[in-house]
Scaffold this active site. Structure first.
Site, PDB file in Angstrom:
ATOM      1  N   ARG A  13      23.039 -59.407  20.342  1.00 31.85           N
ATOM      2  CA  ARG A  13      24.020 -60.410  19.954  1.00 31.85           C
ATOM      3  C   ARG A  13      25.027 -59.337  18.810  1.00 31.85           C
ATOM      4  O   ARG A  13      25.999 -59.041  19.417  1.00 31.85           O
ATOM      5  CB  ARG A  13      23.561 -61.347  19.157  1.00 31.85           C
ATOM      6  CG  ARG A  13      24.452 -62.427  18.902  1.00 31.85           C
ATOM      7  CD  ARG A  13      25.437 -62.366  17.786  1.00 31.85           C
ATOM      8  NE  ARG A  13      24.367 -62.156  16.603  1.00 31.85           N
ATOM      9  CZ  ARG A  13      25.001 -61.941  15.417  1.00 31.85           C
ATOM     10  NH1 ARG A  13      26.199 -61.644  15.103  1.00 31.85           N
ATOM     11  NH2 ARG A  13      24.171 -61.735  14.244  1.00 31.85           N
ATOM     12  N   ASP A  14      24.399 -59.148  17.808  1.00 33.18           N
ATOM     13  CA  ASP A  14      25.254 -58.498  16.773  1.00 33.18           C
ATOM     14  C   ASP A  14      25.782 -57.281  17.252  1.00 33.18           C
ATOM     15  O   ASP A  14      26.914 -56.674  17.076  1.00 33.18           O
ATOM     16  CB  ASP A  14      24.673 -58.497  15.376  1.00 33.18           C
ATOM     17  CG  ASP A  14      25.445 -58.193  14.174  1.00 33.18           C
ATOM     18  OD1 ASP A  14      26.586 -57.467  14.388  1.00 33.18           O
ATOM     19  OD2 ASP A  14      24.897 -58.218  13.019  1.00 33.18           O
ATOM     20  N   HIS A 207      24.248 -54.173   7.060  1.00 35.77           N
ATOM     21  CA  HIS A 207      24.823 -53.327   7.688  1.00 35.77           C
ATOM     22  C   HIS A 207      25.137 -51.876   7.013  1.00 35.77           C
ATOM     23  O   HIS A 207      24.927 -51.875   5.722  1.00 35.77           O
ATOM     24  CB  HIS A 207      26.192 -53.904   8.292  1.00 35.77           C
ATOM     25  CG  HIS A 207      26.360 -54.926   9.239  1.00 35.77           C
ATOM     26  ND1 HIS A 207      26.929 -54.595  10.550  1.00 35.77           N
ATOM     27  CD2 HIS A 207      26.120 -56.191   9.108  1.00 35.77           C
ATOM     28  CE1 HIS A 207      26.646 -55.838  11.276  1.00 35.77           C
ATOM     29  NE2 HIS A 207      26.319 -56.646  10.321  1.00 35.77           N
ATOM     30  N   CYS A 238      31.136 -56.559  13.209  1.00 31.15           N
ATOM     31  CA  CYS A 238      31.730 -58.427  13.615  1.00 31.15           C
ATOM     32  C   CYS A 238      33.213 -58.008  13.738  1.00 31.15           C
ATOM     33  O   CYS A 238      33.717 -57.299  13.007  1.00 31.15           O
ATOM     34  CB  CYS A 238      31.436 -58.987  12.232  1.00 31.15           C
ATOM     35  SG  CYS A 238      32.224 -60.660  12.407  1.00 31.15           S
TER      36      CYS A 238
HETATM   37  P1  HMG Z   1      38.082 -73.317  16.799  1.00 32.67           P
HETATM   38  O1  HMG Z   1      39.195 -72.934  17.505  1.00 32.67           O
HETATM   39  O2  HMG Z   1      38.298 -73.656  15.300  1.00 32.67           O
HETATM   40  O3  HMG Z   1      37.231 -74.502  17.597  1.00 32.67           O
HETATM   41  O4  HMG Z   1      36.995 -72.372  16.959  1.00 32.67           O
HETATM   42  P2  HMG Z   1      37.957 -75.880  18.255  1.00 32.67           P
HETATM   43  O5  HMG Z   1      36.803 -76.893  18.093  1.00 32.67           O
HETATM   44  O6  HMG Z   1      39.372 -76.248  17.667  1.00 32.67           O
HETATM   45  O7  HMG Z   1      37.917 -75.531  19.880  1.00 32.67           O
HETATM   46  C1  HMG Z   1      39.001 -74.596  20.268  1.00 32.67           C
HETATM   47  C2  HMG Z   1      38.504 -74.092  21.837  1.00 32.67           C
HETATM   48  O8  HMG Z   1      37.210 -73.422  21.632  1.00 32.67           O
HETATM   49  C3  HMG Z   1      38.384 -75.366  22.774  1.00 32.67           C
HETATM   50  O9  HMG Z   1      38.600 -74.742  24.117  1.00 32.67           O
HETATM   51  C4  HMG Z   1      36.836 -75.446  22.778  1.00 32.67           C
HETATM   52  O10 HMG Z   1      36.309 -75.996  23.808  1.00 32.67           O
HETATM   53  C5  HMG Z   1      36.350 -73.926  22.371  1.00 32.67           C
HETATM   54  P3  HMG Z   1      39.994 -75.020  24.843  1.00 32.67           P
HETATM   55  O11 HMG Z   1      40.054 -76.318  24.913  1.00 32.67           O
HETATM   56  O12 HMG Z   1      41.076 -74.314  23.888  1.00 32.67           O
HETATM   57  O13 HMG Z   1      39.923 -74.152  26.204  1.00 32.67           O
HETATM   58  N1  HMG Z   1      34.892 -73.970  21.825  1.00 32.67           N
HETATM   59  C6  HMG Z   1      33.822 -73.404  22.193  1.00 32.67           C
HETATM   60  N2  HMG Z   1      33.641 -72.707  23.435  1.00 32.67           N
HETATM   61  C7  HMG Z   1      32.520 -72.118  23.646  1.00 32.67           C
HETATM   62  N3  HMG Z   1      31.383 -72.313  22.805  1.00 32.67           N
HETATM   63  C8  HMG Z   1      31.597 -73.115  21.463  1.00 32.67           C
HETATM   64  C9  HMG Z   1      32.916 -73.572  21.105  1.00 32.67           C
HETATM   65  N4  HMG Z   1      33.272 -74.315  20.236  1.00 32.67           N
HETATM   66  C10 HMG Z   1      34.787 -74.493  20.687  1.00 32.67           C
HETATM   67  N5  HMG Z   1      30.577 -73.346  20.587  1.00 32.67           N
HETATM   68  C11 HMG Z   1      34.568 -71.174  16.595  1.00 32.67           C
HETATM   69  C12 HMG Z   1      35.797 -72.428  16.195  1.00 32.67           C
HETATM   70  C13 HMG Z   1      33.575 -71.459  16.027  1.00 32.67           C
HETATM   71  C14 HMG Z   1      34.248 -72.123  18.069  1.00 32.67           C
HETATM   72  C15 HMG Z   1      35.375 -70.210  17.050  1.00 32.67           C
HETATM   73  O14 HMG Z   1      35.845 -69.683  15.616  1.00 32.67           O
HETATM   74  C16 HMG Z   1      34.517 -68.963  17.470  1.00 32.67           C
HETATM   75  O15 HMG Z   1      33.768 -69.047  18.436  1.00 32.67           O
HETATM   76  N6  HMG Z   1      34.119 -68.032  16.590  1.00 32.67           N
HETATM   77  C17 HMG Z   1      33.556 -66.636  16.879  1.00 32.67           C
HETATM   78  C18 HMG Z   1      32.843 -66.235  15.628  1.00 32.67           C
HETATM   79  C19 HMG Z   1      31.905 -65.168  15.981  1.00 32.67           C
HETATM   80  O16 HMG Z   1      31.083 -65.186  17.085  1.00 32.67           O
HETATM   81  N7  HMG Z   1      31.799 -64.075  15.139  1.00 32.67           N
HETATM   82  C20 HMG Z   1      30.788 -63.328  15.170  1.00 32.67           C
HETATM   83  C21 HMG Z   1      29.245 -63.827  14.773  1.00 32.67           C
HETATM   84  S1  HMG Z   1      29.138 -63.988  13.059  1.00 32.67           S
HETATM   85  C22 HMG Z   1      28.574 -62.480  12.375  1.00 32.67           C
HETATM   86  O17 HMG Z   1      28.807 -61.507  13.349  1.00 32.67           O
HETATM   87  C23 HMG Z   1      28.055 -62.266  11.085  1.00 32.67           C
HETATM   88  C24 HMG Z   1      26.273 -62.050  11.030  1.00 32.67           C
HETATM   89  O18 HMG Z   1      25.785 -60.980  12.042  1.00 32.67           O
HETATM   90  C25 HMG Z   1      25.988 -61.829   9.541  1.00 32.67           C
HETATM   91  C26 HMG Z   1      26.720 -60.754   9.147  1.00 32.67           C
HETATM   92  O19 HMG Z   1      26.641 -59.809   9.488  1.00 32.67           O
HETATM   93  O20 HMG Z   1      27.351 -61.214   7.947  1.00 32.67           O
HETATM   94  C27 HMG Z   1      25.776 -63.407  11.808  1.00 32.67           C
HETATM   95 MG    MG Z   2      26.026 -59.017  11.355  1.00 30.28          MG
END
Ligand code: HMG
Ligand code: MG
Length: 306
Positions: A13-14, A207, A238
Site C-alpha cells: 500500500r504505502d 519514513h 505519500c
Molecule cells: P473528495 O473529492 O473530497 O470526495 O475526496 P467526495 O466525497 O467529494 O467524492 C469525490 C469523488 O471521489 C466522487 O466521484 C466519489 O464517488 C469519489 P465522482 O462523482 O467525482 O466520479 N470517491 C471515492 N472513490 C473511490 N473510493 C472512495 C471514494 N470516496 C469518494 N473511498 C477522498 C475524498 C478521501 C476520497 C480523496 O481525498 C482521496 O481518495 N484521497 C486519497 C488519499 C490517499 O490515499 N493518500 C495516501 C494514503 S495516506 C498516507 O500515505 C499516510 C500514511 O502512510 C501514514 C503516514 O505516512 O503519515 C497512512
Molecule cells: Mg506512510
C-alpha cells in the site's frame, strides 16, 4: 526491552501508492503472498480511495479478491470514508484503517477536509465496522513534522490520537510522514500521546528520508511501543507529501531486531527473496542498506559454492 515485536508490512500500500511503475493486480498478489509466506503477520493489502487521487491503488478490490490468505495473517486496507469501507467489505476486507493527520494543511491536501471533518467522515465507518466486528486501525500523519506547516505540536498529535482511541480504534499508527523526526522529538511526542492512549495500542510508522528511522524506533521501543510499520526494500511515500522518503525498510528493522534478540517471526532468507523480486520488478536496487548488503553477501556465497 521487548522480546517480541509485531511488524506491519506496508509496501503493497504505502510502498506502491507513489510508484511510477504500476504493478498489476497479479503482481501485487504475488508480493502480498510472498510477504505473508516470509512470516509477516500483518500485510497492508491496498487502499479503497479515489482512483482519481491515487490511481496506483485502483485494483485493490481485485487484489483482495484474488489473494490466497495465509491463516493467522491480517490484511488491512485503507478506507477514508463509508464508500471506501463498503467497497472494501464487498471485496472481502476484514480489517480496515482510517487515516487522519495532526496538521490541518496536510489533512486538506491528503483527504480534502479538515481534521474535525475527517473524524466526522470516519464516524459511519466506525459504526459499520463495530456492527460487522471489523477492527479499525487509525493512522495519524505528520506526527513529527508537516511538509506544509513545518513543526507540529505534540499536543495536537495527542488530541487526534485520543479522538481515534475514543472512537474505537484498535490500534493507532503514528506517522512520521516526511521523516524529519529525531530521537528527542520522538520521545517528546510519545510522552504526549501515551498520557492519553495506552502504549500497547500504538504503532510506529516512520519514513526514513533523513536516515533517522532506526534511531527513532529504538526510542519508541524504549517507550514501550511493540508494533512497527515497515516496507520491504524501503519502498514508500505519500503523493501529498512531496520529498518524503520511503518507509523504514523491513530488512533494516529485521536486522536490528534479530541482532537485539527480539523475535518477529519473519524468515530473513524468504524476505530477501521478495526483496530481490521487487527490486528487479521496479528495475532499481533496494533503498534498504541491509537488503543490499545481505543480497550481495548471498550472491557472493552462491558464487563460492558453485
Ligand atoms: P473528495 O473529492 O473530497 O470526495 O475526496 P467526495 O466525497 O467529494 O467524492 C469525490 C469523488 O471521489 C466522487 O466521484 C466519489 O464517488 C469519489 P465522482 O462523482 O467525482 O466520479 N470517491 C471515492 N472513490 C473511490 N473510493 C472512495 C471514494 N470516496 C469518494 N473511498 C477522498 C475524498 C478521501 C476520497 C480523496 O481525498 C482521496 O481518495 N484521497 C486519497 C488519499 C490517499 O490515499 N493518500 C495516501 C494514503 S495516506 C498516507 O500515505 C499516510 C500514511 O502512510 C501514514 C503516514 O505516512 O503519515 C497512512
Ligand atoms: Mg506512510
Amino acid at each position: 526491552m521487548a522480546d517480541r515485536v509485531t511488524l506491519v508490512e506496508v509496501a503493497p500500500r504505502d510502498g506502491l501508492q507513489n510508484e511510477p511503475v504500476r504493478l498489476t493486480a497479479a503482481e501485487k498478489i504475488r508480493l502480498i503472498e510472498g510477504l505473508a509466506d516470509a512470516g509477516l503477520p500483518v500485510v497492508e493489502a491496498g487502499a479503497f480511495v479515489s482512483p482519481k487521487w491515487v490511481p496506483q491503488m485502483a485494483e485493490s478490490g481485485a487484489v483482495l479478491q484474488g489473494l490466497t490468505r495465509r491463516p493467522g495473517v491480517r490484511y488491512p486496507v485503507l478506507t477514508p470514508n463509508l464508500k471506501g469501507y463498503r467497497a472494501a467489505r464487498a471485496a472481502g476486507a476484514d480489517e480496515v484503517a482510517v487515516f487522519a493527520a495532526a496538521s490541518e494543511t496536510f489533512s486538506r491536501r491528503n483527504i480534502n477536509c479538515s481534521i474535525a471533518e475527517s473524524l466526522d467522515r470516519f464516524a459511519p465507518v466506525f459504526a459499520a465496522a463495530r456492527a460487522d466486528g471489523v477492527p479499525v486501525r487509525g493512522y495519524i500523519s505528520c506526527v513529527l513534522g508537516c511538509p506544509y506547516e513545518g513543526p507540529v505540536e505534540p499536543g495536537a498529535v495527542a488530541d487526534v490520537a485520543a479522538a481515534l482511541h475514543d472512537r474505537g480504534c484498535a490500534e493507532i499508527s503514528l506517522g512520521d510522514t516526511i521523516g524529519t523526526g529525531t530521537p528527542t522529538a520522538t520521545r517528546t511526542v510519545l510522552a504526549a500521546v501515551t498520557d492519553r492512549v495506552p502504549v500497547t495500542r500504538l504503532a510506529a510508522h516512520f519514513h526514513d528520508t533523513y536516515g533517522q528511522a532506526l534511531a527513532n524506533l529504538l526510542v519508541a521501543l524504549d517507550a514501550g511501543v511493540r508494533i512497527i510499520d515497515t516496507a520491504v526494500t524501503g519502498l514508500g511515500g505519500c503523493p501529498y507529501a512531496r520529498g518524503a522518503g520511503g518507509n523504514v525498510a523491513t530488512e533494516d528493522v529485521l536486522f536490528m531486531l534479530d541482532g537485539m534478540g527480539i523475535a518477529t517471526g519473519v524468515d530473513r532468507p524468504r524476505l530477501l527473496d521478495v526483496s530481490a523480486w521487487l527490486s528487479a520488478r521496479l528495475d532499481r536496487p533496494a533503498a534498504s542498506k541491509a537488503a543490499r548488503a545481505l543480497l550481495a553477501r548471498r550472491g557472493e556465497q552462491s558464487m563460492e559454492d558453485s
